[in-house]
Design a protein around this motif. Structure first.
Motif, PDB file in Angstrom:
ATOM      1  N   ASN A 153       0.825  -1.197   0.000  1.00 28.28           N
ATOM      2  CA  ASN A 153       0.000   0.000   0.000  1.00 28.28           C
ATOM      3  C   ASN A 153       0.867   1.259   0.000  1.00 28.28           C
ATOM      4  OD1 ASN A 153      -2.423   1.388   0.024  1.00 28.28           O
ATOM      5  ND2 ASN A 153      -2.560   1.417   2.249  1.00 28.28           N
ATOM      6  N   ASN A 154       0.440   2.257  -0.781  1.00 32.96           N
ATOM      7  CA  ASN A 154       1.135   3.547  -0.857  1.00 32.96           C
ATOM      8  C   ASN A 154       2.565   3.437  -1.375  1.00 32.96           C
ATOM      9  OD1 ASN A 154      -0.982   5.246   0.016  1.00 32.96           O
ATOM     10  ND2 ASN A 154      -0.597   4.688   2.146  1.00 32.96           N
ATOM     11  N   VAL A 155       2.827   2.444  -2.196  1.00 37.68           N
ATOM     12  CA  VAL A 155       4.130   2.295  -2.846  1.00 37.68           C
ATOM     13  C   VAL A 155       3.915   2.409  -4.352  1.00 37.68           C
ATOM     14  CG1 VAL A 155       6.040   0.739  -3.348  1.00 37.68           C
ATOM     15  CG2 VAL A 155       5.132   0.888  -1.024  1.00 37.68           C
ATOM     16  N   GLY A 156       4.613   3.351  -4.982  1.00 32.64           N
ATOM     17  CA  GLY A 156       4.482   3.534  -6.420  1.00 32.64           C
ATOM     18  C   GLY A 156       5.650   2.924  -7.175  1.00 32.64           C
ATOM     19  N   ASP A 157       6.055   3.582  -8.247  1.00 32.16           N
ATOM     20  CA  ASP A 157       7.158   3.067  -9.063  1.00 32.16           C
ATOM     21  C   ASP A 157       8.524   3.451  -8.495  1.00 32.16           C
ATOM     22  OD1 ASP A 157       5.327   2.030 -10.927  1.00 32.16           O
ATOM     23  OD2 ASP A 157       5.190   3.965 -11.947  1.00 32.16           O
ATOM     24  N   PHE A 158       8.573   4.448  -7.628  1.00 34.27           N
ATOM     25  CA  PHE A 158       9.834   4.954  -7.080  1.00 34.27           C
ATOM     26  C   PHE A 158      10.451   3.911  -6.158  1.00 34.27           C
ATOM     27  CE2 PHE A 158      11.903   8.445  -4.295  1.00 34.27           C
ATOM     28  CZ  PHE A 158      13.085   8.345  -5.019  1.00 34.27           C
ATOM     29  N   ARG A 159      11.587   3.363  -6.585  1.00 33.35           N
ATOM     30  CA  ARG A 159      12.257   2.296  -5.852  1.00 33.35           C
ATOM     31  C   ARG A 159      13.643   2.082  -6.441  1.00 33.35           C
ATOM     32  NH1 ARG A 159       8.549  -2.279  -6.141  1.00 33.35           N
ATOM     33  NH2 ARG A 159       6.984  -0.614  -6.262  1.00 33.35           N
ATOM     34  N   LEU A 160      14.466   1.318  -5.748  1.00 36.01           N
ATOM     35  CA  LEU A 160      15.755   0.875  -6.298  1.00 36.01           C
ATOM     36  C   LEU A 160      15.685  -0.625  -6.512  1.00 36.01           C
ATOM     37  CD1 LEU A 160      19.341   1.883  -5.368  1.00 36.01           C
ATOM     38  CD2 LEU A 160      18.728  -0.537  -5.339  1.00 36.01           C
ATOM     39  N   MET A 161      16.161  -1.071  -7.680  1.00 37.19           N
ATOM     40  CA  MET A 161      16.158  -2.495  -8.001  1.00 37.19           C
ATOM     41  C   MET A 161      17.548  -2.945  -8.423  1.00 37.19           C
ATOM     42  SD  MET A 161      12.593  -2.719 -10.155  1.00 37.19           S
ATOM     43  CE  MET A 161      13.135  -1.401 -11.269  1.00 37.19           C
ATOM     44  N   ASP A 162      17.979  -4.056  -7.887  1.00 41.90           N
ATOM     45  CA  ASP A 162      19.262  -4.640  -8.261  1.00 41.90           C
ATOM     46  C   ASP A 162      19.223  -5.124  -9.705  1.00 41.90           C
ATOM     47  OD1 ASP A 162      21.920  -5.784  -7.025  1.00 41.90           O
ATOM     48  OD2 ASP A 162      21.061  -7.410  -8.233  1.00 41.90           O
ATOM     49  N   ARG A 163      20.377  -5.248 -10.322  1.00 42.85           N
ATOM     50  CA  ARG A 163      20.460  -5.718 -11.709  1.00 42.85           C
ATOM     51  C   ARG A 163      19.782  -7.073 -11.886  1.00 42.85           C
ATOM     52  NH1 ARG A 163      20.011  -4.619 -16.642  1.00 42.85           N
ATOM     53  NH2 ARG A 163      20.904  -2.638 -15.989  1.00 42.85           N
ATOM     54  N   ALA A 164      19.865  -7.953 -10.882  1.00 42.99           N
ATOM     55  CA  ALA A 164      19.217  -9.264 -10.990  1.00 42.99           C
ATOM     56  C   ALA A 164      17.714  -9.110 -11.142  1.00 42.99           C
ATOM     57  CB  ALA A 164      19.543 -10.113  -9.754  1.00 42.99           C
ATOM     58  N   VAL A 165      17.115  -8.156 -10.428  1.00 45.58           N
ATOM     59  CA  VAL A 165      15.679  -7.896 -10.525  1.00 45.58           C
ATOM     60  C   VAL A 165      15.348  -7.322 -11.893  1.00 45.58           C
ATOM     61  CG1 VAL A 165      13.736  -6.665  -9.485  1.00 45.58           C
ATOM     62  CG2 VAL A 165      15.629  -7.462  -8.047  1.00 45.58           C
ATOM     63  N   VAL A 166      16.166  -6.388 -12.371  1.00 38.66           N
ATOM     64  CA  VAL A 166      15.938  -5.743 -13.662  1.00 38.66           C
ATOM     65  C   VAL A 166      16.006  -6.764 -14.799  1.00 38.66           C
ATOM     66  CG1 VAL A 166      16.861  -4.047 -15.298  1.00 38.66           C
ATOM     67  CG2 VAL A 166      16.748  -3.513 -12.852  1.00 38.66           C
ATOM     68  N   ASP A 167      16.938  -7.691 -14.720  1.00 40.78           N
ATOM     69  CA  ASP A 167      17.056  -8.712 -15.763  1.00 40.78           C
ATOM     70  C   ASP A 167      15.804  -9.573 -15.836  1.00 40.78           C
ATOM     71  OD1 ASP A 167      19.556  -7.807 -16.461  1.00 40.78           O
ATOM     72  OD2 ASP A 167      20.639  -9.307 -15.265  1.00 40.78           O
ATOM     73  N   VAL A 168      15.218  -9.891 -14.676  1.00 41.26           N
ATOM     74  CA  VAL A 168      13.980 -10.673 -14.666  1.00 41.26           C
ATOM     75  C   VAL A 168      12.842  -9.866 -15.287  1.00 41.26           C
ATOM     76  CG1 VAL A 168      12.241 -11.756 -13.194  1.00 41.26           C
ATOM     77  CG2 VAL A 168      14.661 -12.057 -12.674  1.00 41.26           C
ATOM     78  N   LEU A 169      12.719  -8.591 -14.933  1.00 44.72           N
ATOM     79  CA  LEU A 169      11.667  -7.739 -15.497  1.00 44.72           C
ATOM     80  C   LEU A 169      11.794  -7.620 -17.006  1.00 44.72           C
ATOM     81  CD1 LEU A 169      11.587  -4.851 -12.862  1.00 44.72           C
ATOM     82  CD2 LEU A 169       9.753  -6.493 -13.303  1.00 44.72           C
ATOM     83  N   ASN A 170      13.016  -7.450 -17.490  1.00 49.60           N
ATOM     84  CA  ASN A 170      13.217  -7.323 -18.934  1.00 49.60           C
ATOM     85  C   ASN A 170      12.898  -8.612 -19.684  1.00 49.60           C
ATOM     86  OD1 ASN A 170      14.056  -4.641 -18.816  1.00 49.60           O
ATOM     87  ND2 ASN A 170      16.212  -5.174 -18.553  1.00 49.60           N
ATOM     88  N   ALA A 171      12.990  -9.744 -18.999  1.00 49.80           N
ATOM     89  CA  ALA A 171      12.733 -11.027 -19.649  1.00 49.80           C
ATOM     90  C   ALA A 171      11.251 -11.389 -19.680  1.00 49.80           C
ATOM     91  CB  ALA A 171      13.513 -12.134 -18.935  1.00 49.80           C
ATOM     92  N   LEU A 172      10.407 -10.674 -18.937  1.00 43.12           N
ATOM     93  CA  LEU A 172       8.978 -10.997 -18.917  1.00 43.12           C
ATOM     94  C   LEU A 172       8.368 -10.721 -20.289  1.00 43.12           C
ATOM     95  CD1 LEU A 172       7.940  -9.593 -15.415  1.00 43.12           C
ATOM     96  CD2 LEU A 172       8.403 -11.964 -16.050  1.00 43.12           C
ATOM     97  N   PRO A 173       7.526 -11.641 -20.794  1.00 44.61           N
ATOM     98  CA  PRO A 173       7.095 -11.547 -22.189  1.00 44.61           C
ATOM     99  C   PRO A 173       5.854 -10.693 -22.444  1.00 44.61           C
ATOM    100  CG  PRO A 173       6.325 -13.613 -21.246  1.00 44.61           C
ATOM    101  CD  PRO A 173       7.132 -12.926 -20.169  1.00 44.61           C
TER     102      PRO A 173
END
Length: 315
Positions: A153-173
């Motif tokens: 709750n009350n959490v938007g897009d503003f955050r820090l993500m590790d490269r491992a997290v970013v790689d997973v997000l980029n791989a989502l189809p």
């Protein structure tokens, strides 16, 4: 030395850019042991946002400008920026400075302590309108009640993500992306930092009531099939009540004789059930439409051009 990418979707944000970069400069100077890349995504702006970004790039080697071929919406622009980011950690934030860049030092500190995701949680949303606060709270409650994926709750897009997290997000189809849900879906070790949400420094939000409603529908249908189940249960309940009522009419008629038909009650019953059926068809259609769009495998965005400084080491 860590490399950190700041991802900023921009749609008609020309008036805010000077204040944005001034605040960013001060915030980045407070983070030790890191280099920075600022990825600004021009999401089909109709003002001079692109021209202003390119002007700023003349003085900023760290600035990367991703120009999309048209306006794809914030979720797609955010996806484009995350895909273009090259840092060890990625921080999405808004250009209107409602996400204070001064929080970056705390986000980076917790990341270095071992958290792969550090979210910024809004402790005070008084800068938002009463209606927006109420509808946002209602959405979070409804989504989390219907979905196994819990959005904080009350959490938007503003955050820090590790490269491992970013790689997973980029791989989502998927091409229809509800980023808050995807951020929650990937998981990883998460910490939170509270902050007070500020007012916009310039311009007005492009999210009107209709767009927010569509985003809410996207979030719920993208991460839950509970609406389909609810309609199945509702149909079962209506059928059970109808059967019980029909049985009572039959028994009463056999005992007391034939009643004069009630045209008003018949009209109400037919229109009520017809309305329920149309709503049910609409909900099924929403899911069928999502499957149809995803089956085309169209990308969520199209990049017209990526502008990098000639002096950039990531060219």
């Amino acid at each position: 030395m860590n490399r950190i990418s700041i991802v900023i979707p921009c749609f008609n944000e020309a008036q805010a850019l000077d204040q944005l970069f001034d605040r960013l400069d001060q915030a980045l100077a407070a983070v030790e042991g890191a280099t920075f890349e600022i990825v600004c995504v021009n999401d089909g702006s109709r003002d001079n946002t692109l021209a202003r970004l390119l002007e700023c790039q003349q003085q900023r080697d760290e600035l990367v400008v991703v120009d999309l071929s048209r306006n794809f919406g914030k979720e797609s622009a955010l996806s484009a920026g995350i895909a273009a980011a090259t840092g060890d950690a990625v921080v999405p934030m808004d250009a209107d400075l409602q996400d204070p860049p001064e929080l970056l030092a705390q986000l980076v500190d917790l990341w270095r302590q071992g958290f792969e995701v550090v979210v910024a949680r809004r402790a005070d949303r008084s800068s938002d309108s009463w209606l927006k606060r109420v509808t946002a709270g209602a959405f979070y409650r409804a989504h989390n009640a219907m979905s196994d994926i819990q959005i904080p709750n009350n959490v938007g897009d503003f955050r820090l993500m590790d490269r491992a997290v970013v790689d997973v997000l980029n791989a989502l189809p998927e091409s229809r992306r509800f980023m808050k849900g995807l951020f929650a879906w990937v998981g990883f070790r998460t910490a939170a930092v509270d902050y007070v949400r500020e007012s916009r420094v310039a311009g007005t939000s492009s999210f009107n009531g209709w767009r927010l409603w569509n985003l809410a529908v996207e979030g719920i249908t993208g991460f839950s099939i509970t609406p389909l189940r609810i309609w199945s249960y509702l149909g079962l309940a209506v059928a059970a009540v109808s059967l019980a009522w029909g049985t009572w009419i039959l028994v009463r008629t056999l005992i007391f004789g034939h009643d004069i038909p009630g045209y008003a009650s018949l009209f109400v019953a037919v229109t009520f059930l017809g309305g329920l059926q149309l709503i049910g068809i609409g909900i099924v259609g929403e899911y069928v439409g999502r499957a149809y769009i995803e089956s085309k495998r169209r990308p969520p965005f199209v990049v017209r051009r990526v502008y990098r400084s000639p002096a950039s080491t990531t060219d």
